[in-house]
Each structure stands twice: as structure tokens, then as C-alpha cells.
Write a protein that holds these residues in place. Structure first.
Motif, PDB file in Angstrom:
ATOM      1  N   GLU B  88       7.577  -7.305  11.983  1.00  2.00           N
ATOM      2  CA  GLU B  88       7.485  -7.806  13.383  1.00  2.00           C
ATOM      3  C   GLU B  88       5.810  -8.488  13.564  1.00  2.00           C
ATOM      4  OE1 GLU B  88       9.544  -7.552  15.799  1.00  2.00           O
ATOM      5  OE2 GLU B  88      10.989  -7.142  14.288  1.00  2.00           O
ATOM      6  N   LEU B  89       4.903  -8.203  12.765  1.00  8.93           N
ATOM      7  CA  LEU B  89       3.688  -8.344  12.704  1.00  8.93           C
ATOM      8  C   LEU B  89       3.623 -10.023  12.597  1.00  8.93           C
ATOM      9  CD1 LEU B  89       1.839  -5.833  10.354  1.00  8.93           C
ATOM     10  CD2 LEU B  89       1.565  -6.058  12.559  1.00  8.93           C
ATOM     11  N   PRO B  90       2.776 -10.477  13.457  1.00 11.38           N
ATOM     12  CA  PRO B  90       2.735 -12.027  13.800  1.00 11.38           C
ATOM     13  C   PRO B  90       2.418 -12.778  12.635  1.00 11.38           C
ATOM     14  CG  PRO B  90       1.012 -10.870  14.929  1.00 11.38           C
ATOM     15  CD  PRO B  90       1.819  -9.938  14.510  1.00 11.38           C
ATOM     16  N   TYR B  91       1.673 -12.243  11.659  1.00 14.60           N
ATOM     17  CA  TYR B  91       1.169 -12.844  10.440  1.00 14.60           C
ATOM     18  C   TYR B  91       1.928 -12.655   9.249  1.00 14.60           C
ATOM     19  CZ  TYR B  91      -1.182  -8.364  10.030  1.00 14.60           C
ATOM     20  OH  TYR B  91      -1.482  -7.074  10.028  1.00 14.60           O
ATOM     21  N   VAL B  92       2.863 -11.691   9.314  1.00 13.92           N
ATOM     22  CA  VAL B  92       3.744 -11.629   8.268  1.00 13.92           C
ATOM     23  C   VAL B  92       4.863 -12.588   8.166  1.00 13.92           C
ATOM     24  CG1 VAL B  92       5.352  -9.825   6.961  1.00 13.92           C
ATOM     25  CG2 VAL B  92       3.206  -8.977   8.031  1.00 13.92           C
ATOM     26  N   LYS B  93       4.798 -13.168   6.803  1.00 14.29           N
ATOM     27  CA  LYS B  93       5.939 -14.306   6.865  1.00 14.29           C
ATOM     28  C   LYS B  93       7.289 -13.549   6.184  1.00 14.29           C
ATOM     29  CE  LYS B  93       4.567 -18.755   5.162  1.00 14.29           C
ATOM     30  NZ  LYS B  93       3.497 -19.566   4.219  1.00 14.29           N
ATOM     31  N   ALA B  94       7.052 -12.896   5.390  1.00 16.04           N
ATOM     32  CA  ALA B  94       8.144 -12.242   4.629  1.00 16.04           C
ATOM     33  C   ALA B  94       7.732 -10.791   3.995  1.00 16.04           C
ATOM     34  CB  ALA B  94       8.828 -13.144   3.582  1.00 16.04           C
ATOM     35  N   ALA B  95       8.646  -9.793   3.892  1.00 14.87           N
ATOM     36  CA  ALA B  95       8.298  -8.637   3.147  1.00 14.87           C
ATOM     37  C   ALA B  95       9.457  -7.859   2.748  1.00 14.87           C
ATOM     38  CB  ALA B  95       7.701  -7.609   4.233  1.00 14.87           C
ATOM     39  N   GLY B  96       9.718  -7.199   1.284  1.00 13.31           N
ATOM     40  CA  GLY B  96      10.907  -6.933   1.037  1.00 13.31           C
ATOM     41  C   GLY B  96      10.616  -5.806  -0.159  1.00 13.31           C
ATOM     42  N   TYR B  97      11.557  -4.928  -0.474  1.00 14.79           N
ATOM     43  CA  TYR B  97      11.318  -4.045  -1.335  1.00 14.79           C
ATOM     44  C   TYR B  97      11.872  -4.699  -2.837  1.00 14.79           C
ATOM     45  CZ  TYR B  97      10.474  -0.577   1.789  1.00 14.79           C
ATOM     46  OH  TYR B  97       9.775   0.322   2.951  1.00 14.79           O
ATOM     47  N   ILE B  98      10.956  -4.176  -4.053  1.00 16.52           N
ATOM     48  CA  ILE B  98      11.198  -4.898  -5.223  1.00 16.52           C
ATOM     49  C   ILE B  98      10.883  -3.595  -6.324  1.00 16.52           C
ATOM     50  CG2 ILE B  98       8.593  -5.391  -5.365  1.00 16.52           C
ATOM     51  CD1 ILE B  98       9.758  -8.149  -6.651  1.00 16.52           C
ATOM     52  N   PHE B  99      11.486  -3.804  -7.464  1.00 14.83           N
ATOM     53  CA  PHE B  99      11.254  -2.713  -8.492  1.00 14.83           C
ATOM     54  C   PHE B  99       9.572  -2.529  -8.891  1.00 14.83           C
ATOM     55  CE2 PHE B  99      10.695  -2.072 -13.160  1.00 14.83           C
ATOM     56  CZ  PHE B  99      10.956  -0.526 -13.170  1.00 14.83           C
ATOM     57  N   SER B 100       9.055  -3.949  -8.915  1.00 16.89           N
ATOM     58  CA  SER B 100       7.394  -3.679  -9.256  1.00 16.89           C
ATOM     59  C   SER B 100       6.932  -4.918  -8.909  1.00 16.89           C
ATOM     60  CB  SER B 100       7.618  -3.679 -10.866  1.00 16.89           C
ATOM     61  OG  SER B 100       6.256  -3.620 -11.022  1.00 16.89           O
ATOM     62  N   TYR B 101       6.063  -4.741  -8.161  1.00 18.57           N
ATOM     63  CA  TYR B 101       5.073  -5.956  -7.688  1.00 18.57           C
ATOM     64  C   TYR B 101       4.384  -6.691  -8.819  1.00 18.57           C
ATOM     65  CZ  TYR B 101       1.303  -2.527  -7.900  1.00 18.57           C
ATOM     66  OH  TYR B 101       0.580  -1.574  -8.218  1.00 18.57           O
ATOM     67  N   PRO B 102       4.143  -8.080  -8.363  1.00 19.54           N
ATOM     68  CA  PRO B 102       3.364  -8.800  -9.664  1.00 19.54           C
ATOM     69  C   PRO B 102       2.095  -8.170 -10.043  1.00 19.54           C
ATOM     70  CG  PRO B 102       4.156 -10.218  -8.122  1.00 19.54           C
ATOM     71  CD  PRO B 102       4.180  -8.795  -7.593  1.00 19.54           C
ATOM     72  N   TYR B 103       2.040  -8.176 -11.399  1.00 17.60           N
ATOM     73  CA  TYR B 103       0.544  -7.636 -11.969  1.00 17.60           C
ATOM     74  C   TYR B 103       0.632  -6.131 -11.844  1.00 17.60           C
ATOM     75  CZ  TYR B 103      -1.710 -11.997 -12.499  1.00 17.60           C
ATOM     76  OH  TYR B 103      -1.860 -13.411 -12.899  1.00 17.60           O
ATOM     77  N   SER B 104       1.673  -5.349 -11.693  1.00 18.53           N
ATOM     78  CA  SER B 104       1.712  -3.997 -11.475  1.00 18.53           C
ATOM     79  C   SER B 104       1.785  -3.345 -13.272  1.00 18.53           C
ATOM     80  CB  SER B 104       3.091  -3.559 -11.028  1.00 18.53           C
ATOM     81  OG  SER B 104       3.649  -2.490 -11.383  1.00 18.53           O
TER      82      SER B 104
END
Lengths: 418, 407
Positions: B88-104
Motif C-alpha cells: 500500500e505504500l506509495p513508493y513500493v512498486k512490488a513486494a513478495g516472498y522468496i526463498f532467498s534475496y539476492p546476495y544472501s
């Protein structure tokens, strides 16, 4: 006589400016570079003598679970139960300490700060030379009572609080407040000590998960101080054989431990039990070999070149040497002169290479590639500078004179350079 | 001609042996430097599949502790309400769950292919580019097929090479990538091919092949036999539009997460900062090695100049004879240069053999890459030629009558 040798030498330097400059600068720069590589190699292993007994401290931070077909399904640090059951009861050891570190983040004003926290028992401080700036270490009683006390290192204290007068203040970690009881000078950055905060191991909320070695079981590393250096192999063997008795699920699996000395981690091959899987300390071993290779290449090339420069320089002095030989001087006299000249070279090279070493290490510090390490010219570096400063000019000059010993005065006077 | 050059080389065996030895050692040092250089250049020019700018990654702690259905449902509802509020935040384009984020640091590998599990919104947040087929949709979470799979182009090319006749899009991923098809359950279906996704970042070249399966977080049935599977969704990725700073966005995101998810450690990272952090090691190695090699080049140059000067001095009469018999300046120059060229080639071949032997027996693991061999050799050649060019040129310009005067 010595005075005459020096006069001859100064005349030679004046006549062969570029040759002498190349000789002195070439060797000095090589020595300073070797000091740089040596510092990289040794400081990472034992920064500022942080590790108290590198030749008696056996660490156990890697194990693997393997089935009869030789397939490992689980690998990681040592399980806490194993440490308690076997290592702590061993007669060959003087002391042991269990520890585990983890990262966490917290907000300071609007800034997100990442820190690493180390959970350890009170013995941990006996293994390393911590420099306490303020306060005290925690006690075994505080470990047993799970006292929420913490030690912080200097960079983190400055980052979080802006000063070092932080005793009694608190830090929130996982919604719990820990009281600061000590400030320590920057914790060095090694494979075994990479953290910013230390708290009693009993505060680790996962420390009760000590029994299973199954997937996601919680694991710890352990450092033991073996009583005598010669007991190290038998102590390691005992840990390995005791680990075979450890109950592993599924039942046909076997756990293998890899105890090793801290020095071994950096300076020797630590093989996996399954040969195809290569080395356990592959990157460290490769770093060690590459450093040795670079030091050898630099030393050999420098020695070849300065010997050649020296030979050329003596051959260019054919008239001087020819006249002296003609008047009865022997190659032994030339050798004496060469030794006198070498002394001047040795002093100049020692002073210049020492200055350059300070410069190179200072440059490395200023680049902040290793923020927790402070590279300095220490005893080992100084020994390297002294050994190279003496040996290189001596070898080069003596080899040149030996070559000249076979030349006839007439040839020298005629300028025939065989 | 070559026979003659060898004859000349053998005339001054010791000197030429020393030069050869020097060139061999220099080649090894240059080879090490070139390897680091090529690695760093490759890292910065490689396609990673996503823009690190304005990308935030994070994780929810201790999800592995979930054992019961109640714990699962409680955590899932907290996770969904947090991500819902975030979107809902105005500046967030997309957000979702993932097994592991990049560079993790979290890694999972199967058959030498990197692996991740992601929600359709996470794929959108990463901005992965579709090459063929389709991306994941919200309905995929409820698909009766266990794993719907997106593969990267390298994986596609590998499958295509191994099974040229088989249909890849729509095919069973596990059967297509495993030679022993009988042991594989019919559970995976490839829905699309993405251009690239380097989850471990640009500085890790271990796994070129990669596949992503769809997250079934929305589908409770998927977790029925194993509630602990929720741990495979414990990370998230968020793409912001750049209207606020990453730091400010992270502050807001942290507030939302700590409000919605109780008693769990929340960690947030700017992927751009992690990219920078991970680059420090390779940059450091390169700079140190570059510095050492510069010094080495300086020492080699001094040595080669000195040896060449001495050799030229000894051969002044030979130059005079050559000139008197009609050789031109260029021919004299070429004669001397070709001797050094032969020595450099021999040293290149010999040191290449050392590199191969050392790598074969795993003494020092050099990278066996033809490009690195060629660059190292050319660099050595340039150093040698530039060092000796001037002394040789000067010697070749001598007048024959003066040169012949020398003994």
C-alpha cells in the motif's frame, strides 16, 4: 685500506649513477613488497598477536555426516552435545571454550546498523589477548545465571553511542536489553573471531537445542588448549574416534569431525575425508601458496637481476681492476673491496627498504581493505628486511667477484669481457 | 633463420637461461594478475538479471521453528498482513516472498543449478526479463502440479543441448535435467524462460544455471504434511520507485514488519549496498596483486635492460660485421628482438605447462582459460619489447667502422 675501498666505491657510484640507483632501489622496493605480502599472510592469521597459543589451540568448527555410500548430507560446525560429551572430558586439554556467533541489525536514530554478536563462555577470554579499554569481562557466574551483560568493541561503541564512556548503558538485541560492562579495543578480524559484541553463551535463546544433529540443529565451535604441544595429534585423534560413537540419525550415517590447529588452517592442507571433495580450507591454502609463489618469484627475479647488474658494473670497471691486478692485487683483494662496498649497499638498502615498508603498510591501512587489522612493521617484518638487506647485496657482489676471478689482467686492461 | 637464432642463443647459455627463467616466473605472476583482472571485468560486465538500485531484500528470523498448524497459520497471517501493508505504500512498486534475496548467504543447489522459490510479486520486484513462455501468476499457487518452474537461458541451452528433440516449455524440469528419469516424480513443469538471474550476485560464478519454482504460500494444502516448509518463504524482496531514499524506505518497512510480526528478528538490506560490500574482496585482491605485479614489472624491466645492454656491448663487433656486410638497422634490430621473442615464447610454453600441471595436481588452482593465457603472454611480450627496444635501437645505429673497432 677500508677508506680507499670506500673512495673507489664512491667514484664508481658517481660514474655509474643509474646502475647503482637501480641496484639500491630495485632491492629496496622488492624487500618492501615482500614485507607487504608477509604482513598480509601473517597479520590475517594472528593479528597483533591476538591468538595466545596458536600452536596449542585446537579448534573444531567443521563436521560432516556421511552415509556408507560416501554421500554427505549435512555439514557444519560442531554440535554442542559432542563438545559437552567428549571434548570437555578430555584429559589432554588444559581448557576449552564453546562459542557461536550470529549477525543482527538494530536502528540507531535513522540508521540501520549491522553487528555480529558472539555467544561465549567465560573461558573464551583466556584464549585471546583482548585489550580492555573500559570495564571488565563477564564471569563464569554471570554465564551460569544468564546475566544480560555485554562487551562492545571500540568501533561499534563510537558508531552507536558516539563515545567510549558507555558502561552501564544498554543495547537492545532481539527485544532484550543488555547492559554494557566493558569496552574492548577493536576485535580483530579472523576466521575465529569476527564479531563486534560478546555476551554470555547462556543468553543464546537457541542454546537448549543441544541434542540433535539433524537438519537445522544448532551448532557451536569449540576451542581447546592442549596441555602439551606434542599431545596435539593424540588429542585430535581422540576427538575423531570419540565422534564415531555419537548417535546420528539416520542410523547408517557417521559423523566425522575435523579438529585442527589454528596455524594448520592457514599453513597446511586440511583434507576432507572423502578425497574427491578436496580441501576444507581451500581458499586459505591457495592464498598461502600464492603468497609463497609471489615471494619466491620476486626474490629470484630480483636476485638474478641485481647479480647481473653487479657483474656488469664490475666489468665496466675493467680498467680500474686491470690496473690493480697488474700491480699485484689478487681477486681476494677485490673480494675485500666488494665486501666493503656491500656494507654501504646493505646500510642504504636497509634504510630505504624499511622506509618503503612503512609507506606500503601505511598505504594498505589507509585503503581500509582490512578495517579491523592494523598493519605495522613488527619483529617478523624487521627480520625480513634485515635478512634480505644483508643477503642480496652480499650474494650479488660475491658472485660477481667470483666471476671476475677467472679474468686475466691483460684482458681487463684491453677491455675484453668474456 | 630460427635455427640460426637458436645457435646464437646457445652461444650465451647461462645468460639466456637466466632470461628464460625470469620470463617464466614473470609469466606466472602475470597469469595470476590477469586471472584476477578477467574475473573482475567479467563480474562487472555480466548480466545479473535485476537492477540492484532501489531494491531491498530482507528476512524473517527463526521461521524454521514452526512445527504445528497453528504456528504456521499465525506466522502466515502475520507475513501476509505485513506484505499487504507494504504494497500500500506509495513508493513500493512490488513486494513478495522468496526463498532467498539476492546476495544472501542462503544457498540451495540441485544438479549444479542454483535454486530459489518465489511469489509472482517477488519476480515482479526483481524485474526479471521473460524470454519465452510466461511468468508466474497468482493462480499458480493452487496448481495441482507441485512445482511450476522458471529457468534461466543457460539452463535452457543446457537442456536443449542434452535433449534436442524434447519440448522444453511445458516439459518436466526434473526429468529433463536428470539423466536417470525413473527416479524422478512427475512434479515439475517449466512455464517460462527468463534471461538471467544471478541470485548469488555478480561476484559468484559457481552456478551459471538457475531455476525458480513458484511459491505456494497462499495455498495451505501445500504445507499440510510439513508446516515447517514455510521457512522456504522467509525472505522477501521489495522494489521501490526511487521517490524516497532506500534508507528511509527501510525504516518504514522495518516499522511495518515489527508491528505485524512479533518475536522474530527482521533483517533488511539494501541490495545495492550488498553489491558494493561483495565487491570489496575482489577489488582488494585485484589492487594488491596489481601493485605487486607493477613492482615485478619494474624489476623485470631493469633486469632485461641490464642483460640486453651487456649482451649488446659484448656483441658490438658482431653488429659491426653485420652492418659491414650490408645489414640494415631494421634487420639488426629484428635479429636481436627475435632472439628475445623466441625466449619469451619458450618461457610462455614452459610456464603454461607449469600452470596445467599445478592445476591438474591441485597444487595451485590456476584458471585454465585460453584468453588469460593469451593476455598474459602478450603483456609479457610488451614488457620485454618496450624494455629492450631503446638499447637495441641505439646499438643498431652504430657505424660499422666504430663497431668493428670493439673486441
Amino acid at each position: 685500506m677500508f677508506k680507499d675501498y670506500i673512495i673507489f666505491f664512491l667514484k664508481k657510484i658517481k660514474k655509474q649513477k643509474s646502475n647503482s640507483t637501480f641496484f639500491i632501489m630495485g632491492v629496496s622496493i622488492t624487500i618492501a613488497t615482500i614485507v607487504l605480502i608477509q604482513s598480509l599472510l601473517t597479520e590475517r592469521v594472528n593479528p597483533n598477536n591476538f591468538i595466545k597459543y596458536p600452536d596449542r589451540m585446537v579448534i573444531n568448527d567443521y563436521s560432516s555426516r556421511t552415509d556408507s555410500a560416501g554421500t554427505s548430507t549435512w555439514s557444519g560446525p560442531l554440535n554442542y552435545k559432542l563438545i559437552k560429551d567428549y571434548i570437555f572430558k578430555n584429559n589432554l586439554q588444559e581448557k576449552s571454550s564453546v562459542f557461536s556467533s550470529t549477525g543482527f541489525q538494530h536502528w540507531v536514530k535513522d540508521e540501520r546498523i549491522s553487528n555480529r554478536i558472539l555467544y561465549a563462555d567465560a573461558n573464551y577470554f583466556d584464549f585471546f589477548n583482548f585489550k580492555l579499554i573500559n570495564g571488565r569481562f563477564f564471569t563464569q557466574q554471570e554465564v551460569e545465571n544468564a546475566a544480560q551483560v555485554i562487551l562492545i568493541d571500540k568501533p561499534s561503541s563510537l558508531k552507536i553511542f558516539g563515545n567510549l564512556e558507555v558502561l552501564g548503558q544498554s543495547i537492545e538485541i532481539s527485544e532484550k536489553n543488555y547492559q554494557i560492562i566493558g569496552v574492548i579495543d577493536a576485535f580483530p578480524q579472523t576466521e575465529f573471531a569476527n564479531f563486534d559484541l560478546i555476551t554470555p553463551i547462556s543468553n543464546d535463546e537457541l542454546s537448549d537445542r543441544e541434542t540433535t544433529i539433524n537438519e537445522s540443529s544448532y551448532n557451536y565451535s569449540c576451542i581447546s588448549l592442549v596441555k602439551l604441544q606434542q599431545d596435539v595429534p593424540s588429542f585430535k585423534q581422540e576427538i575423531i574416534s570419540n565422534s564415531k560413537q555419537f548417535d546420528v540419525r539416520p542410523e547408517d550415517y557417521e559423523i566425522t569431525l575435523f579438529p585442527y590447529l589454528i596455524n594448520e588452517h592457514y599453513f597446511s592442507k586440511r583434507l576432507h575425508t572423502i578425497e574427491d571433495w578436496g580441501l576444507l580450507n581451500d581458499s586459505e591454502w591457495q592464498f598461502f601458496l600464492s603468497s609463497i609463489l609471489l615471494i619466491s618469484i620476486l626474490s629470484i627475479i630480483c636476485l638474478i637481476n641485481i647479480t647481473n647488474l653487479s657483474v656488469t658494473s664490475y666489468l665496466n670497471r675493467n680498467m680500474e681492476l686491470g690496473v690493480r691486478y697488474a700491480f699485484g692485487a689478487t681477486w681476494k683483494d677485490t673480494l675485500k673491496q666488494s665486501l666493503a662496498e656491500s656494507t654501504v649497499y646493505i646500510i642504504s638498502i636497509f634504510l630505504i627498504s624499511l622506509t618503503l615498508s612503512f609507506l606500503f603498510l601505511g598505504l594498505l591501512n589507509s585503503l581500509e581493505y582490512y578495517p579491523k587489522l592494523d598493519f605495522k612493521v613488527n619483529r617478523i617484518s624487521l627480520s625480513v628486511v634485515i635478512i634480505y638487506s644483508i643477503s642480496f647485496p652480499l650474494i650479488a657482489n660475491v658472485l660477481s667477484i667470483l666471476k671476475l676471478s677467472k679474468v686475466y689482467p691483460i684482458h681487463l686492461l684491453k677491455g675484453i669481457q668474456s | 633463420m630460427i635455427k640460426l637464432i637458436f645457435k646464437f642463443l646457445l652461444r650465451n647459455k647461462l645468460k639466456n637461461m637466466l632470461l628464460f627463467f625470469q620470463f617464466t616466473l614473470s609469466f606466472l605472476a602475470l597469469f595470476m594478475l590477469t586471472t584476477e583482472t578477467v574475473n573482475i571485468v567479467k563480474s562487472y560486465t555480466t548480466e545479473i538479471g535485476y537492477d540492484v538500485k532501489n531494491l531491498i531484500g530482507g528476512s524473517i528470523g527463526t521461521t524454521w521453528k514452526v512445527k504445528t498448524e497453528n504456528e504456521f497459520k499465525e506466522l502466515k497471517s502475520e507475513m501476509l498482513s505485513a506484505i499487504g501493508e507494504l504494497r500500500e505504500l506509495p513508493y513500493v512498486k512490488a513486494a513478495g516472498y522468496i526463498f532467498s534475496y539476492p546476495y544472501s548467504n542462503m544457498r540451495r543447489v540441485r544438479n549444479k543449478s542454483g535454486y530459489s522459490r518465489a511469489e509472482p510479486e517477488a519476480i515482479k520486484a526483481l524485474g526479471l526479463e521473460l524470454v519465452d513462455g510466461r511468468l508466474f501468476t497468482e493462480d499458480d499457487a493452487f496448481s495441482p502440479i507441485e512445482d511450476l518452474v522458471l529457468i534461466n537461458q543457460k539452463e535452457y541451452e543446457d537442456i536443449e543441448a542434452k535433449r534436442p528433440k524434447e519440448k522444453i516449455i511445458g516439459g518436466n524440469y526434473y526429468q529433463l535435467t536428470n539423466d536417470d528419469t525413473t527416479t524422478v516424480k512427475n512434479v515439475g513443469k517449466i512455464v517460462g524462460v527468463i534471461k538471467e538471474y544471478k541470485m548469488y550476485g555478480r561476484f559468484n560464478s559457481d552456478y551459471e544455471k538457475f531455476y525458480i519454482t513458484v511459491s505456494k504460500l497462499a495455498n495451505d494444502d501445500h504445507f499440510k504434511d510439513n508446516w515447517n516448509r514455510i521457512r522456504n518463504n522467509s525472505c522477501f524482496v521489495i522494489r521501490i520507485d526511487g521517490s524516497v531514499s532506500v534508507s528511509k524506505a527501510m525504516f518504514e518497512i522495518n516499522k511495518i514488519y515489527t508491528k505485524n510480526i512479533q518475536n522474530r528478528d527482521i533483517r533488511l538490506y539494501s541490495i545495492e549496498q550488498r553489491d558494493e560490500l561483495f565487491s570489496q574482496g575482489p577489488k582488494r585482491n585485484f589492487t594488491i596483486l596489481f601493485f605487486i605485479c607493477l613492482i615485478l614489472i619494474f624489476i623485470i624491466s631493469i633486469g632485461v635492460i641490464a642483460m640486453t645492454k651487456e649482451s649488446l656491448m659484448k656483441r658490438t663487433k658482431e653488429i659491426g660485421i653485420r652492418m659491414a656486410l650490408g645489414s640494415k638497422e631494421n634487420q639488426v634490430m629484428m635479429a636481436f628482438l627475435s632472439e628475445l621473442l623466441i625466449l619469451t615464447i619458450l618461457a610462455g610454453v614452459f610456464s603454461s605447462a607449469i600452470v596445467f600441471t599445478s592445476s591438474h595436481y591441485e597444487i595451485i588452482k590456476f584458471k585454465k582459460d585460453l584468453l588469460i593465457f593469451i593476455i598474459s603472454f602478450l603483456t609479457l611480450l610488451i614488457i620485454v619489447v618496450t624494455s629492450v627496444f631503446n638499447p637495441i635501437r641505439k646499438a643498431s645505429k652504430q657505424k660499422p667502422n666504430i663497431a668493428l673497432h670493439y673486441e
